[in-house]
Design a protein around this motif. Structure first.
Motif, PDB file in Angstrom:
ATOM      1  N   ARG A  57       0.814  -1.218   0.000  1.00 29.66           N
ATOM      2  CA  ARG A  57       0.000   0.000   0.000  1.00 29.66           C
ATOM      3  C   ARG A  57       0.846   1.266   0.000  1.00 29.66           C
ATOM      4  O   ARG A  57       0.313   2.368   0.051  1.00 29.66           O
ATOM      5  N   ASP A  58       2.161   1.116  -0.038  1.00 27.30           N
ATOM      6  CA  ASP A  58       3.058   2.285  -0.025  1.00 27.30           C
ATOM      7  C   ASP A  58       3.818   2.418  -1.347  1.00 27.30           C
ATOM      8  O   ASP A  58       4.969   2.861  -1.376  1.00 27.30           O
ATOM      9  N   PRO A  61       3.340   7.165  -5.721  1.00 25.12           N
ATOM     10  CA  PRO A  61       2.219   7.576  -6.570  1.00 25.12           C
ATOM     11  C   PRO A  61       2.596   7.890  -8.012  1.00 25.12           C
ATOM     12  O   PRO A  61       1.729   7.885  -8.881  1.00 25.12           O
ATOM     13  N   ASP A  62       3.881   8.156  -8.285  1.00 25.33           N
ATOM     14  CA  ASP A  62       4.290   8.466  -9.657  1.00 25.33           C
ATOM     15  C   ASP A  62       4.840   7.234 -10.385  1.00 25.33           C
ATOM     16  O   ASP A  62       5.512   7.353 -11.419  1.00 25.33           O
ATOM     17  N   THR A  63       4.531   6.034  -9.878  1.00 22.47           N
ATOM     18  CA  THR A  63       4.970   4.791 -10.508  1.00 22.47           C
ATOM     19  C   THR A  63       4.325   4.633 -11.882  1.00 22.47           C
ATOM     20  O   THR A  63       3.118   4.813 -12.041  1.00 22.47           O
ATOM     21  N   LYS A  82      -5.668   3.194  -6.665  1.00 21.20           N
ATOM     22  CA  LYS A  82      -6.356   4.451  -7.004  1.00 21.20           C
ATOM     23  C   LYS A  82      -5.444   5.673  -7.016  1.00 21.20           C
ATOM     24  O   LYS A  82      -5.750   6.677  -7.685  1.00 21.20           O
ATOM     25  N   ASP A  83      -4.318   5.645  -6.298  1.00 22.53           N
ATOM     26  CA  ASP A  83      -3.410   6.810  -6.257  1.00 22.53           C
ATOM     27  C   ASP A  83      -2.337   6.767  -7.340  1.00 22.53           C
ATOM     28  O   ASP A  83      -1.559   7.710  -7.484  1.00 22.53           O
ATOM     29  N   LEU A  84      -2.279   5.671  -8.106  1.00 24.69           N
ATOM     30  CA  LEU A  84      -1.227   5.524  -9.119  1.00 24.69           C
ATOM     31  C   LEU A  84      -1.741   6.034 -10.465  1.00 24.69           C
ATOM     32  O   LEU A  84      -1.952   5.271 -11.405  1.00 24.69           O
ATOM     33  N   ARG A  85      -1.915   7.331 -10.555  1.00 26.34           N
ATOM     34  CA  ARG A  85      -2.546   7.950 -11.723  1.00 26.34           C
ATOM     35  C   ARG A  85      -1.707   7.876 -12.990  1.00 26.34           C
ATOM     36  O   ARG A  85      -2.234   8.095 -14.085  1.00 26.34           O
TER      37      ARG A  85
END
Length: 256
Positions: A57-58, A61-63, A82-85
């Motif tokens: 879960r860590d 986010p810019d992956t 959801k945070d991996l835009r």
């Protein structure tokens, strides 16, 4: 003036180098345990063969590239990505995945270009699990149960023809489709109409049963009445005929 320009140029280069260095340090500090993060234009997070039992879960986010293959992951929870835009490639192959929640790919369905779910233990998924998914999906080598839900799922996916052609039915609502490519099974029968047809057949059989029972009762009732009438007639025939009285015979003679 020349010295000032040279100093500014070097300062700018140093700032950019320092910025890249800071970003690299932050990247490695945020890298999930057991994973390797590399920055070569795009952030690549590789967690292959890391003995993971669940999705970290860590994840930064810019992956852009995320490899979670060859682990022991058994499920994909709702909104886990959801945070991996910026995510474009997601590899979840060679795990033990059995369950994919309805909103598992919420947030990345529009950006993903490649999704690899091959070589898992997936039998079925929620009909909305791959909604809006634009990625080319690999879902072969799973023990799929071919039914209406799977038919709806594949129809909603991009490049569904190619995907369906690689799906082999381990089991099926129709036994004759087991062991065959899903595409062939879907062409032979619309699996979403089978419940309706089954219900129609059941109603037809039930109505036929009731009709047979009613006819049988009517036949039994008629035969029973015929038997009762025959017995009554035989009883009447068995009764002695009434003899004329003497005075009645005399009266008849007088009249004549």
């Amino acid at each position: 003036m020349h010295l000032v320009d040279l100093w500014l140029t070097r300062s700018l280069s140093m700032c950019l180098l320092l910025q890249s260095f800071v970003l690299m340090i932050l990247c490695f500090q945020m890298c999930p345990k057991g994973c390797i993060c590399s920055l070569s234009g795009d952030l690549n997070v590789s967690c292959s063969n890391a003995k993971l039992k669940e999705i970290p879960r860590d994840i930064p986010p810019d992956t852009v590239l995320l490899y979670l293959d060859s682990n022991q992951i058994t499920s994909i929870p709702n909104e886990i990505f959801k945070d991996l835009r910026q995510l474009r490639v997601l590899n979840l192959s060679k795990n033990g995945i059995e369950f994919i929640d309805e909103h598992a790919f919420k947030g990345v369905a529009e950006t993903l270009q490649t999704l690899d779910l091959s070589d898992n233990r997936i039998k079925s998924v929620h009909k909305n699990a791959f909604n809006n998914l634009k990625a080319r999906a690999r879902i072969a080598n799973n023990p799929w149960h071919c039914d209406c839900t799977l038919q709806q799922v594949l129809r909603s996916m991009a490049s569904n023809h190619e995907t369906a052609n690689n799906v082999i039915c381990k089991t099926s609502v129709l036994d004759e489709h087991a062991g065959r490519p899903f595409l062939n099974a879907a062409n032979d029968a619309d699996l979403c109409n089978l419940p309706k047809k089954t219900t129609d057949y059941a109603m037809l059989v039930t109505m036929f049963g009731w009709f047979t029972m009613v006819i049988s009762y009517v036949v039994y009732y008629v035969r029973q009445n015929q038997e009762d009438a025959r017995r009554h007639l035989e009883y009447l025939k068995s009764l002695p005929s009434r003899q004329k009285k003497p005075d009645e015979a005399d009266d008849i003679s007088t009249v004549v």
